[in-house]
Design an enzyme around this catalytic site. Structure first.
Site, PDB file in Angstrom:
ATOM      1  N   GLY A 115       2.512   2.465  10.668  1.00 11.69           N
ATOM      2  CA  GLY A 115       3.447   3.574  10.469  1.00 11.69           C
ATOM      3  C   GLY A 115       4.227   3.963  11.708  1.00 11.69           C
ATOM      4  N   GLU A 120      -5.286  -4.663  10.837  1.00  8.74           N
ATOM      5  CA  GLU A 120      -4.230  -3.660  11.011  1.00  8.74           C
ATOM      6  C   GLU A 120      -4.486  -2.880  12.302  1.00  8.74           C
ATOM      7  OE1 GLU A 120      -2.356  -2.460   7.037  1.00  8.74           O
ATOM      8  OE2 GLU A 120      -4.227  -1.373   7.162  1.00  8.74           O
ATOM      9  N   SER A 160       3.484  -1.923  10.351  1.00  9.75           N
ATOM     10  CA  SER A 160       4.934  -1.982  10.542  1.00  9.75           C
ATOM     11  C   SER A 160       5.533  -3.339  10.183  1.00  9.75           C
ATOM     12  CB  SER A 160       5.302  -1.568  11.976  1.00  9.75           C
ATOM     13  OG  SER A 160       4.939  -0.215  12.184  1.00  9.75           O
ATOM     14  N   GLU A 163      -6.673   4.941   7.979  1.00 10.35           N
ATOM     15  CA  GLU A 163      -6.499   6.363   7.664  1.00 10.35           C
ATOM     16  C   GLU A 163      -7.782   6.942   7.074  1.00 10.35           C
ATOM     17  OE1 GLU A 163      -2.906   5.712   5.452  1.00 10.35           O
ATOM     18  OE2 GLU A 163      -1.957   5.121   7.338  1.00 10.35           O
ATOM     19  N   GLY A 176       2.853  -1.008   4.276  1.00 12.37           N
ATOM     20  CA  GLY A 176       2.895   0.403   3.906  1.00 12.37           C
ATOM     21  C   GLY A 176       4.318   0.828   3.609  1.00 12.37           C
ATOM     22  N   GLY A 177       4.979   1.429   4.613  1.00 14.90           N
ATOM     23  CA  GLY A 177       6.308   2.016   4.443  1.00 14.90           C
ATOM     24  C   GLY A 177       7.302   1.115   3.717  1.00 14.90           C
ATOM     25  N   HIS A 202      -9.535   1.411   5.189  1.00 15.51           N
ATOM     26  CA  HIS A 202      -8.215   1.568   5.808  1.00 15.51           C
ATOM     27  C   HIS A 202      -8.340   2.521   6.999  1.00 15.51           C
ATOM     28  CE1 HIS A 202      -4.088   2.785   6.489  1.00 15.51           C
ATOM     29  NE2 HIS A 202      -3.740   1.667   5.884  1.00 15.51           N
ATOM     30  N   ASN A 209       0.861  -1.188   0.000  1.00 19.25           N
ATOM     31  CA  ASN A 209       0.000   0.000   0.000  1.00 19.25           C
ATOM     32  C   ASN A 209       0.895   1.234   0.000  1.00 19.25           C
ATOM     33  OD1 ASN A 209      -1.800   2.064   0.544  1.00 19.25           O
ATOM     34  ND2 ASN A 209      -2.248   1.414   2.647  1.00 19.25           N
ATOM     35  N   TRP A 210       0.984   1.864  -1.162  1.00 18.16           N
ATOM     36  CA  TRP A 210       1.904   3.012  -1.279  1.00 18.16           C
ATOM     37  C   TRP A 210       1.322   4.294  -0.677  1.00 18.16           C
ATOM     38  CZ3 TRP A 210       3.987   2.551  -7.045  1.00 18.16           C
ATOM     39  CH2 TRP A 210       4.694   1.347  -7.162  1.00 18.16           C
ATOM     40  N   LYS A 211       0.058   4.261  -0.315  1.00 17.54           N
ATOM     41  CA  LYS A 211      -0.597   5.455   0.252  1.00 17.54           C
ATOM     42  C   LYS A 211      -0.383   6.664  -0.674  1.00 17.54           C
ATOM     43  CE  LYS A 211      -0.058   3.389   4.763  1.00 17.54           C
ATOM     44  NZ  LYS A 211       0.008   3.553   6.194  1.00 17.54           N
TER      45      LYS A 211
HETATM   46  P1  PGA Z   1       2.879   0.449   7.583  1.00 13.38           P
HETATM   47  O1  PGA Z   1       1.415   0.665   6.970  1.00 13.38           O
HETATM   48  O2  PGA Z   1       3.412  -0.851   7.018  1.00 13.38           O
HETATM   49  O3  PGA Z   1       3.673   1.643   7.132  1.00 13.38           O
HETATM   50  O4  PGA Z   1       2.733   0.385   9.066  1.00 13.38           O
HETATM   51  C1  PGA Z   1       0.528  -0.406   6.803  1.00 13.38           C
HETATM   52  C2  PGA Z   1      -0.783   0.078   6.227  1.00 13.38           C
HETATM   53  O5  PGA Z   1      -1.226   1.162   6.606  1.00 13.38           O
HETATM   54  O6  PGA Z   1      -1.417  -0.598   5.393  1.00 13.38           O
END
Ligand code: PGA
Length: 264
Positions: free
Chosen positions: A183, A177, A220, A107, A241-242, A105, A15-17
């Site tokens: 993050g 999640e 993470s 966010e 994500g990251g 998600h 997930n590149w956000k």
């Molecule tokens: P993260 O994000 O790996 O940076 O913690 C995961 C996500 O939000 O899908």
């Protein structure tokens, strides 16, 4: 290892956000495709990228058309068309043959105030259009510490599953999640993650054959902790994500999934 683990595939999703630019997005997708080639031969291992929507079509067409890596969007709106400025409909996603779309998600839930009901509408619309929803659920630290974690997960799941028949329900991919792990660099431990996944699988079992449902862990995930997490009985993959923004790190997670699959 139990027999059930043999039946489930693993999915590593990036997930590149709201990151990358047009040229960087194409470059990153290319780096991932090149480095992951040998693992994509494993029929039980799926990989998918969730780039920003504006770059997804070029990535699918120019970089991944000959590669077994899926493309999904990070969000959609449930109405089929009309005066919804800025939104992307499920039919638009389906018309580009994207295989997946995230829904709910954390966010989106936190920053954009998406409710369980709205997320359920999105999941139902995606299912109708044959796009696989990746339903994201998870508790905040406050909810966990005050003993409300299972209640929160139950409400997030029930809103979506209550009105579905079992065949349809089995097509949803769940991403657990925990909000406190996203993050932050602090992943849930493998035991914490497994215990949440076990609860989720048992709960979803009220609506369908939950042995058929993929449940990803997100929060993470890195190349360093992926093997331990992915070795857990009820963890069928990762939503990353990251670490998905760095090809070598994402490759390390794909490698871990391949290693876990070959050890069972
Ligand atoms: P993260 O994000 O790996 O940076 O913690 C995961 C996500 O939000 O899908």
């Amino acid at each position: 290892m139990s027999e059930s683990l043999h039946k489930r595939r693993k999915l590593i999703a990036g997930n590149w956000k709201m990151n990358t630019t047009s040229s960087r997005a194409l470059e990153l997708a290319g780096q991932i495709a090149d480095s992951a080639t040998q693992y994509l031969d494993n029929p039980l291992l799926d990989v998918a990228l969730f780039p920003p929507a504006v770059f997804a079509e070029r990535i699918a067409r120019e970089v991944l058309s000959q590669v077994r890596i899926g493309v999904g969007l990070q969000n959609c709106y449930n109405e089929p068309y009309g005066a919804f400025t800025g939104e992307i409909s499920v039919d638009m996603i389906a018309s580009l043959k994207f295989g997946y779309c995230l829904a709910g998600h954390s966010e989106r839930r936190t920053i954009f105030k998406e409710s369980n009901e709205l997320v359920a509408h999105k999941v139902h619309a995606l299912l109708k259009s044959d796009v696989i929803p990746v339903l994201c659920i998870g508790e905040t630290l406050d909810e966990r510490n005050s003993g409300r974690m299972f209640e929160v997960l139950t409400a997030q799941l029930d809103a979506v599953y209550q009105s579905l028949n079992s065949h349809t329900a089995e097509r949803i991919i769940i991403a657990y999640e925990p909000v406190w792990a996203i993050g932050t660099g602090v992943s849930a431990s493998k035991e914490e993650a497994q215990s949440a996944h076990e609860f989720i699988r048992a709960h979803v079992g009220r609506f369908c054959d939950s042995e058929k449902v993929l449940i990803l862990y997100g929060g993470s995930v890195t190349n360093e902790n992926a093997f331990d997490l992915l070795s857990q009985h009820d963890i069928d993959g990762a939503l990353v994500g990251g670490a998905s923004l760095v090809a070598e790190k994402f490759l390390g997670i794909i490698q871990s999934a391949d290693k876990v699959l070959s050890s069972i």
